[in-house]
Design a protein around this motif. Structure first.
Motif, PDB file in Angstrom:
ATOM      1  N   ARG A 152      -1.308  73.767  50.647  1.00  0.00           N
ATOM      2  CA  ARG A 152      -2.067  74.368  51.726  1.00  0.00           C
ATOM      3  C   ARG A 152      -1.195  74.470  52.978  1.00  0.00           C
ATOM      4  NH1 ARG A 152      -5.163  74.564  47.780  1.00  0.00           N
ATOM      5  NH2 ARG A 152      -7.439  74.692  47.943  1.00  0.00           N
ATOM      6  N   MET A 158      -8.432  72.370  55.197  1.00  0.00           N
ATOM      7  CA  MET A 158      -8.844  72.254  53.797  1.00  0.00           C
ATOM      8  C   MET A 158      -9.881  71.149  53.633  1.00  0.00           C
ATOM      9  SD  MET A 158      -6.593  70.960  50.500  1.00  0.00           S
ATOM     10  CE  MET A 158      -6.729  69.255  51.082  1.00  0.00           C
ATOM     11  N   HIS A 162     -13.388  70.783  51.599  1.00  0.00           N
ATOM     12  CA  HIS A 162     -13.118  70.460  50.193  1.00  0.00           C
ATOM     13  C   HIS A 162     -12.063  69.364  50.148  1.00  0.00           C
ATOM     14  CE1 HIS A 162     -12.381  70.964  45.963  1.00  0.00           C
ATOM     15  NE2 HIS A 162     -11.159  71.422  46.141  1.00  0.00           N
ATOM     16  N   ARG A 283     -14.515  80.176  47.551  1.00  0.00           N
ATOM     17  CA  ARG A 283     -13.170  80.129  46.969  1.00  0.00           C
ATOM     18  C   ARG A 283     -12.287  81.210  47.587  1.00  0.00           C
ATOM     19  NH1 ARG A 283     -12.279  77.182  42.409  1.00  0.00           N
ATOM     20  NH2 ARG A 283     -10.761  78.664  41.577  1.00  0.00           N
ATOM     21  N   GLU A 286     -10.685  80.349  50.911  1.00  0.00           N
ATOM     22  CA  GLU A 286      -9.556  79.411  50.879  1.00  0.00           C
ATOM     23  C   GLU A 286      -8.211  80.111  50.757  1.00  0.00           C
ATOM     24  OE1 GLU A 286      -9.625  75.465  48.941  1.00  0.00           O
ATOM     25  OE2 GLU A 286     -11.430  76.249  47.963  1.00  0.00           O
ATOM     26  N   ASN A 289      -5.405  79.995  53.352  1.00  0.00           N
ATOM     27  CA  ASN A 289      -4.759  78.706  53.612  1.00  0.00           C
ATOM     28  C   ASN A 289      -3.732  78.345  52.547  1.00  0.00           C
ATOM     29  OD1 ASN A 289      -4.306  76.386  55.117  1.00  0.00           O
ATOM     30  ND2 ASN A 289      -6.073  75.283  54.315  1.00  0.00           N
TER      31      ASN A 289
END
Length: 300
Positions: A152, A158, A162, A283, A286, A289
């Motif tokens: 990441r 993050m 998660h 999802r 994300e 990142n």
């Protein structure tokens, strides 16, 4: 049960400056069935310079019978403080430049220490490294294959939504950053003490991941991790405390609120179209990142 194996390194290397001391700290509470295998998994590491500290957290079932034939470990007894307090007690009796906090029912896999150290050597600004985890049942049978987390750009962001660092035993910490953020919070006693620590670390330091499977995480009837409502309640409380404690920009406050919604989504799964569509949305969010070079791998 794991049996002792011979190290690949000679005894003469143990004082060598090339092998900094790694402290493996194991809190113990009523895991007599598993603790010997856990300790042997730490003893069997091929890395030549370790210390193993078992902290009996006031357990009504002391670990003595299970581990009294295992040489070279330090056993500390304390009143029942909860896992964070026991980890801090173990840390205060440790001397290692690097730290692994291994739960008393998990298994540290061969080569774990070398994998962590190699990752940290390539990322001198990182406060910790973490690898992947394989889920096993109470008898040691695989329940889920290891899943590798993609790198990441920002691990703090993050973590707001998660936490792929499945267990403290899957990571290695540098000692100095752990001290600087104030150790584990003993007031939490149990879950989500590791998540709260990770947020404090990620706010100030970088992390580094690698693809080596370093841990077998044992899932059984007494795991707190099996109680999704407990996970959700604890996680939301940690995010609330973080928001009250820190001075965040409006953008970060929006991200925290988004994180709350995602944690609720994750911990309360539903078999309906709306739920599955929101899963795709989360999802997809994300992807920004994840470094571009890792976008097309199977890792997530």
């Amino acid at each position: 049960m794991l049996k002792p194996v011979h190290s690949n390194y000679s005894e003469g290397n143990q004082g060598n400056h090339k092998y900094p001391l790694v402290s493996i700290i194991i809190p113990y509470y009523m895991h007599e069935k598993f603790i010997a295998e856990t300790v042997w998994s730490a003893k069997n590491q091929s890395y030549p310079n370790t210390e193993i500290i078992v902290v009996d957290d006031g357990s009504p079932e002391p670990p003595d019978r299970a581990i009294n034939n295992i040489p070279g470990i330090k056993l500390i007894r304390t009143e029942n403080l909860g896992c964070p307090g026991a980890r801090n007690i173990g840390f205060n009796h440790s001397s290692g430049e690097y730290l692994i906090f291994l739960d008393g029912d998990d298994v540290l896999l061969p080569g774990a220490i070398e994998a962590h150290l190699a990752a940290l050597a390539d990322a001198p600004a990182a406060c910790l490294s973490f690898g992947s985890v394989r889920i096993i049942d109470k008898d040691g049978h695989e329940k889920r294959k290891a899943r590798i987390c993609a790198p990441r750009k920002n691990y703090f962001l993050m973590l707001l939504e998660h936490n792929p660092i499945a267990s403290p035993g899957s990571m290695m910490l540098r000692r100095k950053p752990f001290v600087e953020v104030g150790l584990y919070d003993p007031n939490l006693r149990y879950f989500p003490d590791d998540y709260e620590l990770l947020l404090r670390l990620a706010r100030r330091y970088d992390f580094v991941q690698h693809s080596v499977c370093v841990l077998e995480y044992r899932r059984h009837s007494t795991n707190v991790s099996g109680d999704q409502e407990a996970i959700l309640t604890g996680t939301l409380a940690v995010l609330d405390s973080l928001e009250k404690r820190e001075k965040f920009t409006p953008d970060l406050r929006r991200r925290i609120e988004h994180g709350r919604r995602r944690w609720i989504h994750q911990c309360r799964p539903k078999d309906e179209l709306g739920y599955h569509l929101r899963s795709i949305y989360y999802r997809g969010r994300e992807l920004w990142n994840i470094p571009f070079r890792n976008l097309f791998s199977d890792n997530f």
